[in-house]
Design an enzyme around this catalytic site. Sequence first.
Site, short mmCIF file in Angstrom:
data_model
loop_
_atom_site.label_atom_id
_atom_site.label_comp_id
_atom_site.label_asym_id
_atom_site.label_seq_id
_atom_site.Cartn_x
_atom_site.Cartn_y
_atom_site.Cartn_z
N ARG A 70 0.81 -1.22 0.00
CA ARG A 70 0.00 0.00 0.00
C ARG A 70 0.84 1.27 0.00
O ARG A 70 0.43 2.30 -0.52
CB ARG A 70 -0.95 -0.01 1.22
CG ARG A 70 -2.02 1.09 1.20
CD ARG A 70 -3.01 0.86 2.33
NE ARG A 70 -4.12 1.81 2.33
CZ ARG A 70 -4.26 2.80 3.20
NH1 ARG A 70 -3.36 2.98 4.17
NH2 ARG A 70 -5.29 3.62 3.13
N ILE A 96 -7.47 7.58 -0.67
CA ILE A 96 -7.32 6.13 -0.73
C ILE A 96 -8.10 5.57 0.44
O ILE A 96 -7.98 6.05 1.57
CB ILE A 96 -5.84 5.72 -0.70
CG1 ILE A 96 -5.68 4.20 -0.79
CG2 ILE A 96 -5.13 6.27 0.53
CD1 ILE A 96 -4.22 3.74 -0.86
N SER A 97 -8.92 4.56 0.19
CA SER A 97 -9.79 4.02 1.23
C SER A 97 -9.00 3.30 2.32
O SER A 97 -7.89 2.82 2.09
CB SER A 97 -10.81 3.05 0.63
OG SER A 97 -11.69 3.71 -0.25
N LYS A 98 -9.61 3.19 3.49
CA LYS A 98 -9.02 2.41 4.58
C LYS A 98 -8.82 0.97 4.13
O LYS A 98 -9.66 0.41 3.42
CB LYS A 98 -9.95 2.40 5.79
CG LYS A 98 -10.19 3.73 6.47
CD LYS A 98 -11.15 3.52 7.63
CE LYS A 98 -11.43 4.82 8.36
NZ LYS A 98 -12.36 4.61 9.50
#
Length: 253
Positions: A70, A96-98
Amino acid sequence: MQRRPGFPARLSGTGGPPPARGTALPGVPVTTSAGVGLDSAAVRERMVGKLAAGGITSAPVLQAMAAVERHRFVDSALVNQAYEDTSLPIGLAQTISKPSVVARMCELLLGAQAARERGLGRVLEIGTGCGYQAAVLSYLAREVYTIERLRGLHDKARHNLRPFRLANVHLLLGDGMLGYAKGAPYAAIISAAGGDVIPQEWCDQLAVGGRLVAPMSVAGGQQMLLVIDKTPQGLNQSVLEPVNFVPLKSGVA
């Protein structure tokens, strides 16, 4: 619309995504590589352990989350937060999503009846963003079409994904609210942005037996995670937990 990514379309010796790299999970053998700092498998192992403790049970999802680095998808000033369970800015008022949200939505896609029986086929992702979720999906689906309306993020995702050389990921620049009819029907559709309604185009492009997972605004402006299963009799809708995504918008910018 751009139909193919700007990096090599095939991997040497294989027609699918590269072997998973990362943490050995119970019952999920993967290849680990030595490294230090943010590139070490141990850092991702801790993140994946937290995901499992938080309720993610799908071994393929946990393996994919362990495989994708990530920190390669966030700005250099934020790399120290890359494996925390938090959304991070990626520019142009997008995030950016969790990790927990990415894992949850991917697990929901794999829970569709067709996916349980035959595996996850062709997926349409609405909102490429920085490319992270597309990379995770590449380990789970036969083919991923991902569409982004913001040229700056489309270019960023292409830059971020190029080193991974994912043969089954196709980047598109266009209006995600229209879906991508040329690739339909899709076994699954996943959206990284939420609106007041689910576009009819998405439902039309979803295959019978397929599943759509997307945030949607409800009364009071709160967003809820929505699951739509397409059956021969019609659409079955389930409303799940509250979520917080960027607004769904039309057009290309």
